[in-house]
Design an enzyme around this catalytic site. Structure first.
Site, PDB file in Angstrom:
ATOM      1  CE  LYS A  86      36.902  29.787 100.860  1.00  0.00           C
ATOM      2  NZ  LYS A  86      37.750  30.974 100.688  1.00  0.00           N
ATOM      3  CG  ASN A  87      37.107  31.422  96.679  1.00  0.00           C
ATOM      4  OD1 ASN A  87      37.063  31.600  97.902  1.00  0.00           O
ATOM      5  ND2 ASN A  87      38.079  30.763  96.081  1.00  0.00           N
ATOM      6  CB  CYS A 144      47.183  34.000 105.107  1.00  0.00           C
ATOM      7  SG  CYS A 144      47.222  33.271 103.498  1.00  0.00           S
ATOM      8  NE  ARG A 165      46.010  34.560  99.856  1.00  0.00           N
ATOM      9  CZ  ARG A 165      44.872  33.908 100.000  1.00  0.00           C
ATOM     10  NH1 ARG A 165      44.593  33.319 101.124  1.00  0.00           N
ATOM     11  NH2 ARG A 165      44.013  33.841  99.007  1.00  0.00           N
ATOM     12  CG  ASP A 218      41.563  27.430  96.128  1.00  0.00           C
ATOM     13  OD1 ASP A 218      42.653  27.784  96.605  1.00  0.00           O
ATOM     14  OD2 ASP A 218      40.608  28.216  95.972  1.00  0.00           O
ATOM     15  NE  ARG A 242      39.172  30.838 106.968  1.00  0.00           N
ATOM     16  CZ  ARG A 242      40.057  31.792 107.096  1.00  0.00           C
ATOM     17  NH1 ARG A 242      41.134  31.591 107.806  1.00  0.00           N
ATOM     18  NH2 ARG A 242      39.881  32.952 106.508  1.00  0.00           N
TER      19      ARG A 242
HETATM   20  C1  UD1 Z   1      41.570  33.851  95.432  1.00  0.00           C
HETATM   21  C2  UD1 Z   1      40.775  32.802  96.164  1.00  0.00           C
HETATM   22  C3  UD1 Z   1      41.666  31.660  96.604  1.00  0.00           C
HETATM   23  C4  UD1 Z   1      42.428  31.097  95.411  1.00  0.00           C
HETATM   24  C5  UD1 Z   1      43.146  32.215  94.660  1.00  0.00           C
HETATM   25  C6  UD1 Z   1      43.807  31.723  93.379  1.00  0.00           C
HETATM   26  C7  UD1 Z   1      39.003  34.103  97.191  1.00  0.00           C
HETATM   27  C8  UD1 Z   1      38.375  34.608  98.452  1.00  0.00           C
HETATM   28  N1  UD1 Z   1      40.161  33.416  97.335  1.00  0.00           N
HETATM   29  O1  UD1 Z   1      42.517  34.380  96.340  1.00  0.00           O
HETATM   30  O2  UD1 Z   1      40.853  30.642  97.176  1.00  0.00           O
HETATM   31  O3  UD1 Z   1      43.381  30.169  95.876  1.00  0.00           O
HETATM   32  O4  UD1 Z   1      42.216  33.246  94.309  1.00  0.00           O
HETATM   33  O5  UD1 Z   1      42.892  31.087  92.565  1.00  0.00           O
HETATM   34  O6  UD1 Z   1      38.457  34.258  96.111  1.00  0.00           O
HETATM   35  N2  UD1 Z   1      49.320  38.580  94.230  1.00  0.00           N
HETATM   36  C9  UD1 Z   1      50.256  39.592  94.268  1.00  0.00           C
HETATM   37  N3  UD1 Z   1      49.820  40.873  94.458  1.00  0.00           N
HETATM   38  C10 UD1 Z   1      48.487  41.172  94.593  1.00  0.00           C
HETATM   39  C11 UD1 Z   1      47.540  40.137  94.547  1.00  0.00           C
HETATM   40  C12 UD1 Z   1      47.984  38.834  94.361  1.00  0.00           C
HETATM   41  O7  UD1 Z   1      51.458  39.354  94.151  1.00  0.00           O
HETATM   42  O8  UD1 Z   1      48.166  42.356  94.762  1.00  0.00           O
HETATM   43  C13 UD1 Z   1      49.773  37.183  94.042  1.00  0.00           C
HETATM   44  C14 UD1 Z   1      49.465  36.314  95.282  1.00  0.00           C
HETATM   45  O9  UD1 Z   1      50.473  36.429  96.259  1.00  0.00           O
HETATM   46  C15 UD1 Z   1      49.411  34.943  94.689  1.00  0.00           C
HETATM   47  C16 UD1 Z   1      48.827  35.185  93.298  1.00  0.00           C
HETATM   48  O10 UD1 Z   1      49.021  36.572  93.024  1.00  0.00           O
HETATM   49  O11 UD1 Z   1      50.697  34.418  94.551  1.00  0.00           O
HETATM   50  C17 UD1 Z   1      47.356  34.839  93.182  1.00  0.00           C
HETATM   51  O12 UD1 Z   1      46.611  35.608  94.096  1.00  0.00           O
HETATM   52  P1  UD1 Z   1      45.101  36.035  93.825  1.00  0.00           P
HETATM   53  O13 UD1 Z   1      44.654  35.525  92.496  1.00  0.00           O
HETATM   54  O14 UD1 Z   1      44.985  37.472  94.115  1.00  0.00           O
HETATM   55  O15 UD1 Z   1      44.342  35.214  94.946  1.00  0.00           O
HETATM   56  P2  UD1 Z   1      43.274  35.749  95.987  1.00  0.00           P
HETATM   57  O16 UD1 Z   1      42.339  36.677  95.336  1.00  0.00           O
HETATM   58  O17 UD1 Z   1      43.969  36.189  97.231  1.00  0.00           O
END
Ligand code: UD1
Length: 417
Positions: free
Chosen positions: A22-23, A116, A121, A305, A397
């Site tokens: 999925k990711n 979410c 996030r 995850d 999902r």
């Molecule tokens: C992706 C995955 C999700 C997985 C996560 C971590 C997808 C669609 N989803 O989510 O399944 O659990 O990686 O492996 O690929 N953060 C900030 N600011 C930002 C972006 C992130 O503070 O601009 C923080 C988030 O709140 C979180 C951490 O960084 O605490 C990790 O987030 P991130 O690696 O960005 O996860 P996603 O890309 O949302």
């Protein structure tokens, strides 16, 4: 609305072929809008999030056809720069379209994705990086307006190795003027898969999968055919299904090299694993041992995850385990439901202490998010009696027909609408 009804205690035995990730598929589909030529993507799982991504693509103007697990995306000659608010709200990961739309249109309008169930996030790292590439950003009334005369390569350091931010930077800079580097980039295998896909379109990206990524801007991207990597979290979930029921399964079409943290933890707990090039055989006749401590970390650390599916396994392990969730602040929403099934879990902040019990018992429980929902299905598989897991749409999902995969291997699970 549907629910799963599970009669526990049947060992999971047989073979399960792992679905596409999925990711990986979501950013790859988003990237298809950056060419006017046809892209054919194989190994696309049937998931709610993939369906929503197809709706986003169609909303932007792409023609999308699906035949079995292959999705073909072709261009209608134009690309809209705005994703409708309803779709943004339904799927937070639509934010991954931001970089691709900017590359194609030089402007983008998206509603703020907001929080979410698993945490806040924020997208500050995405926006800060895009600004460095020369994108002007205005946030107003819950919308993000982005605009760039031209996108220019830059050296970007991420304060945290965010998966989404790393992907958005790659998408926004792939056709930038000059070279972009990302330091402290996320190293998740899905980042490498996106880079491989983009390179197959003509991009020049090196270092993906490591913390330093280099993207040399190219003038154009062309159509391609690409096969999405297997889903390491789904593979891990099925390994746990065997481990929690004292079963014996082979996971095929997997990439075990991406699953070291998951496999090592299962081995540490006492499961027998036989790891091949693209398959994993697990046998787990006896009750598994607790683990002293698991901390979720960015890749190659223990994946957030798979934290909740492991918690179900630790709930019936011999001894006390500690689980620390370092990535998302609200990822223990499944705990109350596991406790309803007889688990002994205490949560303090980001730490859960799990005292293994001899047995869980069936109960009516509610999935509140994707992986927590999968954890409840796993708990139901080993529980004494009947478990009902409500809100299966969360599980859909990320898992393609989970009930069919499990029942084919001996589980007593059915979907009731
Ligand atoms: C992706 C995955 C999700 C997985 C996560 C971590 C997808 C669609 N989803 O989510 O399944 O659990 O990686 O492996 O690929 N953060 C900030 N600011 C930002 C972006 C992130 O503070 O601009 C923080 C988030 O709140 C979180 C951490 O960084 O605490 C990790 O987030 P991130 O690696 O960005 O996860 P996603 O890309 O949302």
């Amino acid at each position: 609305m549907s629910r799963f009804e599970i009669i526990g205690k049947a060992p999971i035995r047989g073979e399960i072929s792992v679905q596409g990730a999925k990711n990986a598929v979501l950013p790859i589909l988003a990237a298809t809008i950056m060419t006017e030529e046809v892209c054919v993507i194989d190994n696309c799982p049937y998931l709610r999030d993939v369906d929503k991504t197809i709706l986003v693509l169609r909303g932007l103007g792409s023609k999308v056809m699906r035949t079995d697990h292959t999705i073909t995306v072709s261009d209608n000659g134009y690309c809209d720069c705005e994703i409708c608010e309803t779709l943004m709200r339904q799927m937070r990961s639509s934010i991954i379209f931001l970089g691709a739309i900017l590359t194609r249109c030089k402007k983008a309008v998206l509603s703020m994705p907001g929080g979410c169930p698993i945490g806040q996030r924020p997208i500050d790292l995405h926006l800060k990086a895009l600004k460095k590439l020369g994108v002007k950003i205005k946030e107003e009334h819950g919308f993000i307006y982005c605009y760039a005369d031209k996108i220019t390569g830059a050296d970007i350091h991420l304060d945290f190795p965010s998966v989404g931010a790393t992907e958005n930077i790659m998408l926004a800079s792939v056709m930038a003027q000059g070279t972009t580097t990302i330091s402290n980039a996320a190293r998740e295998p899905e980042i490498k898969d996106l880079a491989n896909f983009l390179n197959s379109m003509g991009a020049k990206i090196t270092g993906a999968g490591e913390s330093q990524i280099r993207i040399e801007g190219v003038c154009e991207l062309h159509g391609t055919r690409y096969r999405v990597m297997p889903d390491r979290i789904v593979a891990g979930t099925y390994l746990i299904a065997a481990a929690i029921t004292g079963g014996d399964i082979t996971i095929t079409d997997a990439e075990p090299d991406n699953m070291n943290a998951i496999c090592d933890t299962l081995i540490q707990m006492g499961a027998n694993l036989d790891i091949g090039d693209n398959k994993i055989h697990i046998m787990s006749a006896d009750r598994l041992k607790a683990v002293e401590i698991i901390r979720t970390m960015p890749y190659p650390g223990f994946p957030t995850d798979i934290q909740s599916p492991f918690m179900s396994l630790l709930s019936v392990a011999n001894g006390t385990s500690i689980l620390v969730e370092n990535i998302f602040e609200n990822r223990f929403r499944h705990v109350d439901e596991l406790v309803r099934m007889g688990a002994d879990i205490k949560v303090s902040g980001r730490t859960a202490i799990i005292k293994g019990v001899d047995e869980l018992y069936g109960a009516t429980v509610r999935a509140r998010e994707l992986r927590g929902g999968a954890a409840l299905v796993l708990a139901g598989l080993c529980a004494n009696g009947k478990t009902i897991v409500d809100n299966t749409e969360y599980i859909d999902r990320g898992y393609e027909r989970i009930e069919e995969c499990l029942s084919k291997c001996g589980a007593h699970i059915k979907r009731v609408n």
